[in-house]
Design an enzyme around this catalytic site. Structure first.
Site, PDB file in Angstrom:
ATOM      1  CE  LYS A   1      -4.094  -2.024   2.191  1.00 54.39           C
ATOM      2  NZ  LYS A   1      -5.149  -1.834   3.202  1.00 54.39           N
TER       3      LYS A   1
ATOM      4  N   GLY B   1      -1.561   0.500  11.107  1.00 54.62           N
ATOM      5  CA  GLY B   1      -1.970   0.987   9.782  1.00 54.62           C
ATOM      6  C   GLY B   1      -3.480   1.091   9.655  1.00 54.62           C
ATOM      7  CB  ALA B   2      -6.161  -1.280  10.500  1.00 60.25           C
TER       8      ALA B   2
HETATM    9  P1  ATR Z   1      -2.407  -3.075  11.473  1.00 57.52           P
HETATM   10  O1  ATR Z   1      -1.633  -2.442  10.371  1.00 57.52           O
HETATM   11  O2  ATR Z   1      -3.238  -4.247  11.059  1.00 57.52           O
HETATM   12  O3  ATR Z   1      -3.195  -2.088  12.260  1.00 57.52           O
HETATM   13  P2  ATR Z   1      -0.136  -3.219  13.288  1.00 57.52           P
HETATM   14  O4  ATR Z   1       0.477  -2.034  12.655  1.00 57.52           O
HETATM   15  O5  ATR Z   1       0.716  -4.405  13.576  1.00 57.52           O
HETATM   16  O6  ATR Z   1      -1.334  -3.795  12.426  1.00 57.52           O
HETATM   17  O7  ATR Z   1      -0.859  -2.755  14.630  1.00 57.52           O
HETATM   18  C1  ATR Z   1      -1.405  -3.651  15.505  1.00 57.52           C
HETATM   19  C2  ATR Z   1      -2.077  -2.918  16.657  1.00 57.52           C
HETATM   20  O8  ATR Z   1      -2.497  -3.877  17.638  1.00 57.52           O
HETATM   21  C3  ATR Z   1      -1.162  -1.941  17.387  1.00 57.52           C
HETATM   22  O9  ATR Z   1      -1.938  -0.876  17.868  1.00 57.52           O
HETATM   23  C4  ATR Z   1      -0.642  -2.814  18.525  1.00 57.52           C
HETATM   24  O10 ATR Z   1      -0.164  -2.098  19.639  1.00 57.52           O
HETATM   25  P3  ATR Z   1       1.386  -1.585  19.667  1.00 57.52           P
HETATM   26  O11 ATR Z   1       1.453  -0.383  18.764  1.00 57.52           O
HETATM   27  O12 ATR Z   1       1.636  -1.248  21.078  1.00 57.52           O
HETATM   28  O13 ATR Z   1       2.209  -2.730  19.157  1.00 57.52           O
HETATM   29  C5  ATR Z   1      -1.894  -3.574  18.892  1.00 57.52           C
HETATM   30  N1  ATR Z   1      -1.612  -4.821  19.621  1.00 57.52           N
HETATM   31  C6  ATR Z   1      -1.219  -6.004  19.075  1.00 57.52           C
HETATM   32  N2  ATR Z   1      -1.058  -6.924  20.038  1.00 57.52           N
HETATM   33  C7  ATR Z   1      -1.347  -6.328  21.231  1.00 57.52           C
HETATM   34  C8  ATR Z   1      -1.370  -6.746  22.601  1.00 57.52           C
HETATM   35  N3  ATR Z   1      -1.063  -8.012  22.932  1.00 57.52           N
HETATM   36  N4  ATR Z   1      -1.740  -5.851  23.545  1.00 57.52           N
HETATM   37  C9  ATR Z   1      -2.064  -4.588  23.214  1.00 57.52           C
HETATM   38  N5  ATR Z   1      -2.053  -4.120  21.934  1.00 57.52           N
HETATM   39  C10 ATR Z   1      -1.702  -4.971  20.956  1.00 57.52           C
END
Ligand code: ATR
Length: 284
Positions: free
Chosen positions: A73, A137-138
């Site tokens: 993207k 990203g989402a």
């Molecule tokens: P996407 O692009 O699909 O949004 P990403 O950039 O990997 O995926 O973001 C994942 C989100 O889930 C982030 O907000 C992440 O928090 P961090 O920025 O602190 O990593 C959150 N997330 C994933 N696993 C988590 C967990 N176990 N507890 C709290 N937040 C989590």
């Protein structure tokens, strides 16, 4: 009169890997609904191949345009000739099309988010305060959507508060970054609560959430759609809140692309939703 577009090539979704993309189901459903003799297919394009692929696209012989998904993207945005303001703000494009020999690009995720809620939870955008969980990203498209619909106060809550801060800086004064422990405080009186994290996705460990500080008639939605009813949504529903699942966002984000490539604005109907749900049962 013969529609000259029918003799032109089709459209695609390009990703790496591209297994289990639902986009061909969606666009081929609409192509047959409109009786358009064209096609839409999933293409595996590696990051190395992307510049060459976009150069071919620009020639206008192979494709009318297409979707770009993970991990393309950002690069698709950079390589496009005419990204619109939505794509520019996100720094990412998911929909490209040819116009006058140039590659135009947009990002339809914010539209998909809003259109899904327009359909499932009408009046959702009348709230004054919304909470977004996650800052990946989402989350960006969700924030863009909420802000563009005029929601006055948007709290972005994230485990890593720095990432939330970066989004708050990017999207404007009404966006407030919050660390995870502030969640129950910012939920107080909020009318909309959106999960954008992968927590609880595909059976991973779910976080127990107390939704009770929300406003009485608050709405809750998740952009994750595998499973359709995430742990986040199941908890919200059990605590008495109206919910909308994330599958509609996927379906609605496809609408503007189809219209650009094929000249008809398609409708997201129940049959389409059912077809995509059936494909999820087969492929997880
Ligand atoms: P996407 O692009 O699909 O949004 P990403 O950039 O990997 O995926 O973001 C994942 C989100 O889930 C982030 O907000 C992440 O928090 P961090 O920025 O602190 O990593 C959150 N997330 C994933 N696993 C988590 C967990 N176990 N507890 C709290 N937040 C989590």
């Amino acid at each position: 009169m013969v529609d000259s577009r029918e003799t032109l090539p089709g459209a695609f979704v390009a990703g790496f890997p591209i297994r289990h993309s639902r986009s061909p189901i969606i666009h081929n459903y609409w192509l047959s609904q409109f009786n358009i003799r064209s096609h839409y297919e999933a293409l595996e394009v590696s990051p190395d191949q992307l510049p060459q692929f976009i150069a071919e696209l620009r020639k206008g012989q192979a494709w009318r345009g297409g979707n770009f998904t993970i991990p393309h993207k950002e690069e698709a945005y950079r390589l496009a000739d005419r990204p619109d303001d939505l794509a520019k703000e996100l720094g990412a494009a998911n929909t490209l099309w040819l116009e006058d020999g140039l590659i135009h690009a947009t990002n339809t995720d914010a539209h998909g988010f809003a259109a899904n809620l327009d359909s499932e939870l009408p009046g959702w955008d009348k709230v004054t305060s919304a909470v977004v969980l996650g800052a990946g990203g989402a989350s960006r498209s969700v924030i863009q959507s909420l802000r563009n619909r005029g929601i006055k106060e948007i709290h972005v809550v994230n485990r890593t508060v720095d990432r939330a801060r970066q989004l708050a800086d990017r999207f404007g004064a009404n966006i407030h970054a919050q660390p995870l422990p502030a969640l129950s405080e910012v939920l107080k009186g909020a009318g909309l609560f959106v999960n954008t994290t992968s927590l609880g996705m595909d059976g991973s460990e779910a976080m127990a959430i107390d939704f009770s500080p929300l406003a009485e008639k608050a709405l809750v939605t998740d952009i994750v759609y595998t499973p359709l009813k995430t742990s986040f949504l199941a908890q919200a529903e059990a605590q008495g809140f109206a919910i909308a699942d994330g599958l509609g966002m996927l379906l609605h984000q496809a609408v503007p692309g189809f219209e650009k490539w094929f000249g008809h604005r398609p409708i997201v109907d129940q049959t389409l939703r059912q077809r995509v749900m059936d494909s999820m049962e087969h492929h997880g």
